[in-house]
Design an enzyme around this catalytic site. Structure first.
Site, mmCIF file in Angstrom:
data_model
loop_
_atom_site.group_PDB
_atom_site.id
_atom_site.type_symbol
_atom_site.label_atom_id
_atom_site.label_comp_id
_atom_site.label_asym_id
_atom_site.label_seq_id
_atom_site.Cartn_x
_atom_site.Cartn_y
_atom_site.Cartn_z
ATOM 1 N N GLY A 243 -27.371 13.518 -34.234
ATOM 2 C CA GLY A 243 -27.415 14.528 -35.289
ATOM 3 C C GLY A 243 -26.449 14.233 -36.424
ATOM 4 N N PRO A 286 -28.671 15.404 -30.960
ATOM 5 C CG PRO A 286 -28.784 17.636 -31.637
ATOM 6 C CD PRO A 286 -29.622 16.522 -31.076
ATOM 7 N N GLY A 287 -25.120 15.422 -30.774
ATOM 8 C CA GLY A 287 -23.973 15.643 -29.888
ATOM 9 C C GLY A 287 -22.901 16.379 -30.668
ATOM 10 N NE ARG A 288 -19.497 13.160 -35.074
ATOM 11 C CZ ARG A 288 -18.528 12.339 -34.647
ATOM 12 N NH1 ARG A 288 -17.306 12.790 -34.508
ATOM 13 N NH2 ARG A 288 -18.793 11.077 -34.395
ATOM 14 N NE ARG A 323 -13.999 11.938 -33.076
ATOM 15 C CZ ARG A 323 -13.887 12.039 -34.384
ATOM 16 N NH1 ARG A 323 -12.992 12.832 -34.922
ATOM 17 N NH2 ARG A 323 -14.693 11.340 -35.158
ATOM 18 C CE1 TYR A 327 -14.293 5.479 -32.663
ATOM 19 C CE2 TYR A 327 -13.627 7.735 -32.231
ATOM 20 C CZ TYR A 327 -14.289 6.581 -31.841
ATOM 21 O OH TYR A 327 -14.933 6.555 -30.645
ATOM 22 C CB CYS A 354 5.222 5.325 -24.400
ATOM 23 S SG CYS A 354 6.431 4.083 -24.817
ATOM 24 C CD GLU A 355 0.043 2.654 -26.865
ATOM 25 O OE1 GLU A 355 -0.140 1.974 -27.889
ATOM 26 O OE2 GLU A 355 -0.345 2.318 -25.726
#
Ligand code: LLP
Length: 430
Positions: A243, A286-288, A323, A327, A354-355
């Site tokens: 979607g 559709p997902g999001r 996310r 991204y 720890c990043e």
């Protein structure tokens, strides 16, 4: 900031579906995912209505990868949703939630022999991603003395306006069969006794905020449908994939609706099937756009620090919402206990992992923040919990669901015991 109608501000507190986020965080602890079931159902109905008012034979399949909690699958199953499942796990969950087997499509670019056997056993349609997979599926169906109905996943070779990691229909993408090779794939499937090709499937990418690319994909699909029909393939469904994207930047992103999507895509679909002289079902996945804005991630401020920047250290990081790290995705944040205070200070909201890349929201104007404040990360319902991990041995947080005025856990928080439960002690350490 513009808010969807299920998010409101009352007595300076952010509310979701009428529930005070501050009270929810006190009751259930933080971090905490909170989801409005009503919002998900509303979004599903919008897709269903927009499409079926233009063409009667429509199936809306929920992309279960976006958020696989059984409670969400159950709510959607009750509304008649099917599902795009991408693994045996998602398939089991969709069936458990009461989705009809005939409304499921088993997708995936790397299905195992066990995945294929399961699809055959349960009578699930398979979107076949390669000729090699076709041969394995054919053998699995033959061994079970069954016929499995399939689609092929088309790679339409389309550039789309989204993050390259979530564009799935580029010529170079790992998904699907190049569109030029699709007729040959159907020819081969037509000769098989255990595989029946009845569908056509594509997916061009996710978080696309323009309806145009979906129409272009539909055009490619309808051209292929014509060729297949002329070859004698009896198409029963055409699945146009995922979607719309959602306006993560609430005040500036375009916000196309399922109505806009249907108005753009259905005419292309209808003209195409008319040219073929067929009336297949129209499927979308559709997902999001069904689940993203239904959910907030509530996270408590552990400490603040003024260094190179003003940092706000919260108790959720990319272990719970990857996310932004993965991204560079943008999520709006609101200080849930000071939701109408002036946005006076620039902060970078960072997680406990720890990043250096564990940043939920860089450089945001927020109210003055102190330890103990509660931050809500918005639009966390899609690919949020679903992509979470136990990195740094952090138990995953609970998830709460709201339905009308009712609130309940849909997942308890994990414990340290859950983290170690699957670990074994090798004999030499006993
Ligand atoms: N169908 C197929 C075959 C898919 O691969 C996907 C998403 C969907 C449907 C659902 O697409 P949607 O409606 O959600 O756009 N983790 C990334 C998104 C990856 C999407 C992969 N496929 C993110 O957080 O943005």
């Amino acid at each position: 900031m513009k808010l969807p109608h299920h998010l409101t501000i009352k007595n300076s507190h952010l509310h979701i579906n009428g529930q005070d986020c501050v009270a929810l965080a006190e009751k259930y602890g933080t971090p905490l995912y909170v989801t409005s079931e009503d919002r998900i159902c509303e979004q599903f109905r919008r897709y269903k209505t927009a499409l079926s008012s233009r063409y009667p034979k429509v199936q809306v399949l929920y992309a279960a990868k976006a958020n696989g909690n059984l409670s969400i699958l159950r709510a959607l199953a009750k509304l008649g949703a099917g599902a795009d499942v991408f693994s045996s796990g998602e398939l089991h969950c969709a069936l458990d939630a009461g989705m009809a087997p005939e409304k499921l499509l088993f997708n995936g670019s790397s299905k195992s022999p066990a995945d294929l056997r399961l699809a055959v056993e349960k009578g699930i349609k398979v979107s076949v991603d390669s000729l090699d997979e076709l041969h394995h599926l054919d053998a699995a169906a033959k061994a079970a003395a069954k016929v499995v109905t399939i689609a092929f996943r088309v790679n339409p070779a389309l550039e789309v306006p989204t993050h390259p990691k979530i564009a799935t229909g580029l010529a170079t993408s790992k998904f699907g069969i190049p569109y030029k090779e699709i007729p040959a794939a159907y020819s081969e499937a037509l000769t098989s006794e255990n595989v029946k090709p009845v569908g056509l499937h594509c997916h061009i990418g996710s978080q696309i905020l323009d309806t145009e690319p979906f129409a272009r994909a539909a055009e490619v699909m309808m051209r292929i449908a014509k060729e297949l029909t002329e070859m004698g393939v009896a198409l029963e469904f055409i699945d146009l994939g995922g979607g719309l994207g959602i306006p993560y930047h609430h005040d500036t992103d375009p916000a196309p609706t399922p109505e806009d999507y249907a108005a753009k895509v259905v005419p292309v679909f209808k003209a195409g099937i008319e040219a073929c002289g067929i009336t297949p079902e129209l499927w979308v996945e559709p997902g999001r756009s069904l689940v993203a804005d239904s959910t907030v991630l509530l996270t408590r401020v552990n400490s603040t620090k003024s260094a190179h920047k003003r940092f706000v250290n919260v108790d959720a990081g990319f272990n719970l919402l990857i996310r932004p790290a993965m991204y560079d995705a943008y999520h709006e944040v609101i200080v849930a206990n000071k939701a109408d205070a002036p946005l006076s200070t620039e902060y970078t909201v960072t997680g406990p992992i720890c990043e250096s890349g564990d940043i939920l929201a860089p450089d945001r104007k927020l109210p003055q923040i102190a330890a103990g404040d509660l931050i809500a990360v918005l639009d966390a319902g899609a690919y949020g919990f679903a992509m979470s991990s136990q990195y740094n041995s952090r138990p995953r947080c609970p998830e709460v669901l709201i339905h009308g005025k009712q609130v309940a856990l849909m997942r308890r928080g994990e414990t340290i015991g859950d983290i170690t439960a699957a670990m074994e002690r090798p004999p030499w350490q006993r």
